[in-house]
Design an enzyme around this catalytic site. Structure first.
Site, PDB file in Angstrom:
ATOM      1  N   LYS A  89      16.469 -25.411   5.933  1.00 31.17           N
ATOM      2  CA  LYS A  89      17.819 -25.410   6.508  1.00 31.17           C
ATOM      3  C   LYS A  89      18.566 -26.665   6.074  1.00 31.17           C
ATOM      4  CE  LYS A  89      16.581 -22.783  10.660  1.00 31.17           C
ATOM      5  NZ  LYS A  89      17.364 -21.561  10.710  1.00 31.17           N
ATOM      6  N   ARG A 145       0.821  -1.224   0.000  1.00 28.85           N
ATOM      7  CA  ARG A 145       0.000   0.000   0.000  1.00 28.85           C
ATOM      8  C   ARG A 145       0.849   1.266   0.000  1.00 28.85           C
ATOM      9  NH1 ARG A 145      -5.345  -0.922   2.049  1.00 28.85           N
ATOM     10  NH2 ARG A 145      -5.616  -3.102   2.615  1.00 28.85           N
ATOM     11  N   HIS A 174       7.979 -25.288  13.707  1.00 29.00           N
ATOM     12  CA  HIS A 174       9.355 -25.772  13.550  1.00 29.00           C
ATOM     13  C   HIS A 174       9.635 -27.050  14.351  1.00 29.00           C
ATOM     14  CE1 HIS A 174       9.556 -21.951  11.718  1.00 29.00           C
ATOM     15  NE2 HIS A 174       9.856 -21.233  12.779  1.00 29.00           N
ATOM     16  N   HIS A 213      10.277 -22.361   7.440  1.00 29.88           N
ATOM     17  CA  HIS A 213      11.646 -22.123   6.958  1.00 29.88           C
ATOM     18  C   HIS A 213      12.659 -23.124   7.537  1.00 29.88           C
ATOM     19  CE1 HIS A 213      12.293 -19.723  10.636  1.00 29.88           C
ATOM     20  NE2 HIS A 213      13.584 -19.911  10.438  1.00 29.88           N
ATOM     21  N   LYS A 243      21.894 -19.165  21.522  1.00 26.96           N
ATOM     22  CA  LYS A 243      21.020 -19.581  20.424  1.00 26.96           C
ATOM     23  C   LYS A 243      21.503 -20.937  19.956  1.00 26.96           C
ATOM     24  CE  LYS A 243      19.533 -18.372  15.729  1.00 26.96           C
ATOM     25  NZ  LYS A 243      18.088 -18.533  15.870  1.00 26.96           N
ATOM     26  N   LYS A 290      12.787 -17.993  24.465  1.00 27.57           N
ATOM     27  CA  LYS A 290      13.474 -16.760  24.050  1.00 27.57           C
ATOM     28  C   LYS A 290      14.230 -16.168  25.242  1.00 27.57           C
ATOM     29  CE  LYS A 290      10.657 -15.378  20.120  1.00 27.57           C
ATOM     30  NZ  LYS A 290      11.643 -15.580  19.066  1.00 27.57           N
TER      31      LYS A 290
HETATM   32  C1  BG6 Z   1      10.233 -17.771  13.431  1.00 28.75           C
HETATM   33  C2  BG6 Z   1       9.615 -17.276  14.713  1.00 28.75           C
HETATM   34  O1  BG6 Z   1       9.348 -18.632  12.743  1.00 28.75           O
HETATM   35  O2  BG6 Z   1      11.445 -18.482  13.706  1.00 28.75           O
HETATM   36  C3  BG6 Z   1      10.592 -16.405  15.479  1.00 28.75           C
HETATM   37  O3  BG6 Z   1       8.437 -16.545  14.414  1.00 28.75           O
HETATM   38  C4  BG6 Z   1      11.895 -17.129  15.680  1.00 28.75           C
HETATM   39  O4  BG6 Z   1      10.052 -16.005  16.728  1.00 28.75           O
HETATM   40  C5  BG6 Z   1      12.435 -17.691  14.359  1.00 28.75           C
HETATM   41  O5  BG6 Z   1      12.837 -16.206  16.226  1.00 28.75           O
HETATM   42  C6  BG6 Z   1      13.633 -18.574  14.593  1.00 28.75           C
HETATM   43  O6  BG6 Z   1      14.203 -18.908  13.360  1.00 28.75           O
HETATM   44  P1  BG6 Z   1      15.755 -19.238  13.252  1.00 28.75           P
HETATM   45  O7  BG6 Z   1      15.947 -19.635  11.821  1.00 28.75           O
HETATM   46  O8  BG6 Z   1      16.488 -17.979  13.615  1.00 28.75           O
HETATM   47  O9  BG6 Z   1      16.031 -20.335  14.215  1.00 28.75           O
END
Ligand code: BG6
Length: 487
Positions: A188, A51, A246, A184, A341, A336
């Site tokens: 990977k 938009r 995931h 997604h 990570k 989180k």
């Molecule tokens: C997303 C979530 O689908 O995946 C996020 O909405 C999350 O909250 C992310 O941070 C994590 O993806 P990755 O690839 O960084 O592990």
């Protein structure tokens, strides 16, 4: 009419929601990289739709800014790539806008050229049904002139019922073969490696079952907090944001039976069968088989209700009621604002049934297989070894493999290319989505009703609530990335 290789075909990728973060941070950088490596079809154009008031030029330059750091060589590739990008100001739910886009694309192809299209819904999920209906109404999913594919981002619904409703909208305008639901994680490299690891080797299959496996831990831990997405996150929480998508996909790849081929149907049928076999809890059982937590300070974030009970951390214990996995707990854990990570699957094998060594000098640690999805992508197998010396002592040692860093590409590259080529293997089928919601819904209900389910607070940068350690029970402990034997 699909391209037959003799007549020319032009591919148009239409990104709805093109002014947003996903298009700028993920989609266009991935498409640019595919373009640079020659992976895209020769005739390929991109249309961004949003938009915002932008020209082709200002849209291209906002994309270039988002990619950033273009050196001279990149700059000339970018110019060649950006020459195929245009911008249409409009709405994905408005017939006039869609008809204008349809005309632009049809005119660019002419009558003799195959007109293949990929529509990417990088939109707020609330707009999916109306956008799909509008695309259907405007005849833009009709495949007479070329393929018409739709890519839909997660979240796909917010519970089983809404996912069924969304699937029925999808199926009212398109065939399942036209739909690419993105998770997604399936893009990977290391997640795809789960298939290779399990099905291109013979040595793991004989032990991949209840006779040898004590428990399986699937952990997707993040050090970042909700990163300014608290408005969305406060409605989703860890169950809807991570667990339903995931983690459930990782569970199905680890636990599925060998498919007859890597084709989309064979693969997705086996994944769906595992999800079907996951024990369905009532809310009370869900409460008893889970732990939830919230990091300190979450309630003070913008967009978060001051009394919010949304969980930013969660553990669920699932059982798969089939011959292979009966009685083996699968622990799914995500959160989180944690200390690191790391996404990892740990397969904890049973201890030897009898030890012949002196337990004073030999403390036999059960075998452990850790498949690290990120970072430090690789596989670690911990086994017992003789401690050098005059006594018969034992100590755990590790065999490891790590992917070279430079081969790890962004998941969106692989997934976009597969969608362009019509390969659905790494996309979620409608039944998988509905089944995974069916598994998660009782946890959502139990947590929302606070049914015997305490919300534990945990410090930012910690390993999550201490209660998660006690929750494992049976002398089990969490295996953390790189920790080998769990120490
Ligand atoms: C997303 C979530 O689908 O995946 C996020 O909405 C999350 O909250 C992310 O941070 C994590 O993806 P990755 O690839 O960084 O592990």
């Amino acid at each position: 009419m699909a391209s037959d290789g003799n007549s020319a075909a032009r591919l148009t990728i239409v990104i709805f929601g093109a002014s947003g973060d996903l298009a700028h941070r993920k989609l266009v950088p991935a498409l640019f990289h595919l373009f640079k490596t020659g992976a895209l079809p020769d005739l390929c154009q991109f249309i961004g739709v949003a938009r915002s008031d932008m020209t082709d030029e200002s849209f291209r330059s906002s994309l270039a800014d988002a990619i950033g750091g273009l050196d001279d060589a990149d700059r000339s590739s970018w110019d060649a790539f950006a020459g195929n990008i245009s911008y249409v100001r409009g709405s994905s739910t408005d017939d006039e806008s869609l008809k204008a886009i349809d005309a632009i694309v049809s005119n660019s192809c002419g009558p003799s050229m195959t007109d293949d299209r990929l529509y990417y819904l990088a939109l707020a999920p609330g707009l999916y049904p109306t956008t799909l209906e509008a695309l259907g109404r405007c005849g833009m999913l009709d495949q007479a002139a070329g393929s018409r594919r739709v890519v839909i981002e997660k979240p796909f619904g917010t519970d089983r019922e809404s996912s069924q409703e969304l699937n029925s909208v999808v199926h009212s305008v398109a065939d399942e073969s036209q739909v690419f639901r993105i998770d997604h994680y399936l893009g990977k490299e290391t997640v795809q490696n789960l298939l290779v690891f399990r099905f291109a080797n013979t040595i793991f299959e004989p032990v991949w079952n209840r006779n040898y496996v004590d428990n399986v831990q699937i952990s997707v831990l993040e050090s970042l907090d909700t990163e300014g997405r608290s408005g969305y996150y406060d409605r989703a929480g860890v169950l809807r944001d991570m667990m339903q998508s995931h983690l459930m996909q990782l569970l199905s790849l680890i636990a599925m039976e060998p498919p007859v081929s890597a084709g989309a149907d064979a693969l997705r049928t086996e994944k769906a069968k595992v999800l079907q076999a996951v024990r369905k809890y009532g809310t009370e059982e869900a409460a008893a088989n889970s732990i939830r937590g919230q990091y300190d300070g979450y309630r003070g974030e913008e967009g978060v209700a001051p009394s919010s009970a949304t969980a930013t951390y969660g553990v669920t214990r699932l059982f798969i009621d089939n011959w292979r996995w009966q009685g083996v707990p699968f622990y799914l854990r995500s959160g989180k604002a944690l200390s690191e990570k790391t996404s990892e699957i740990a397969i904890q094998f049973r201890p030897p049934p009898h030890t012949i060594f002196d337990t004073q000098s030999a403390n036999v640690t059960p075998n452990l297989l850790q498949i690290t999805i990120q970072p430090d992508e690789g596989v670690h197998l911990t086994f017992e070894n003789k401690k050098p010396g005059t006594r018969m002592g034992t100590a755990p040692e590790r065999l490891e493999y790590h992917f070279p860093e430079q081969v790890i590409r962004d998941a969106y590259e692989r997934l976009l290319l597969d969608a362009i080529e019509g390969d659905q293997s790494l996309f979620t089928r409608s039944d998988e989505i509905e089944l995974s919601w069916q598994i998660i819904d009782p946890f959502v209900q139990a947590w929302e009703q606070s049914l015997k389910s305490q919300l534990y607070q945990y410090e930012r940068g910690s390993n999550g609530p201490a209660a998660a350690d006690e929750f494992l029970g049976g002398g089990r402990r969490w295996h953390q990335h790189g920790s080998g034997d769990g120490e």
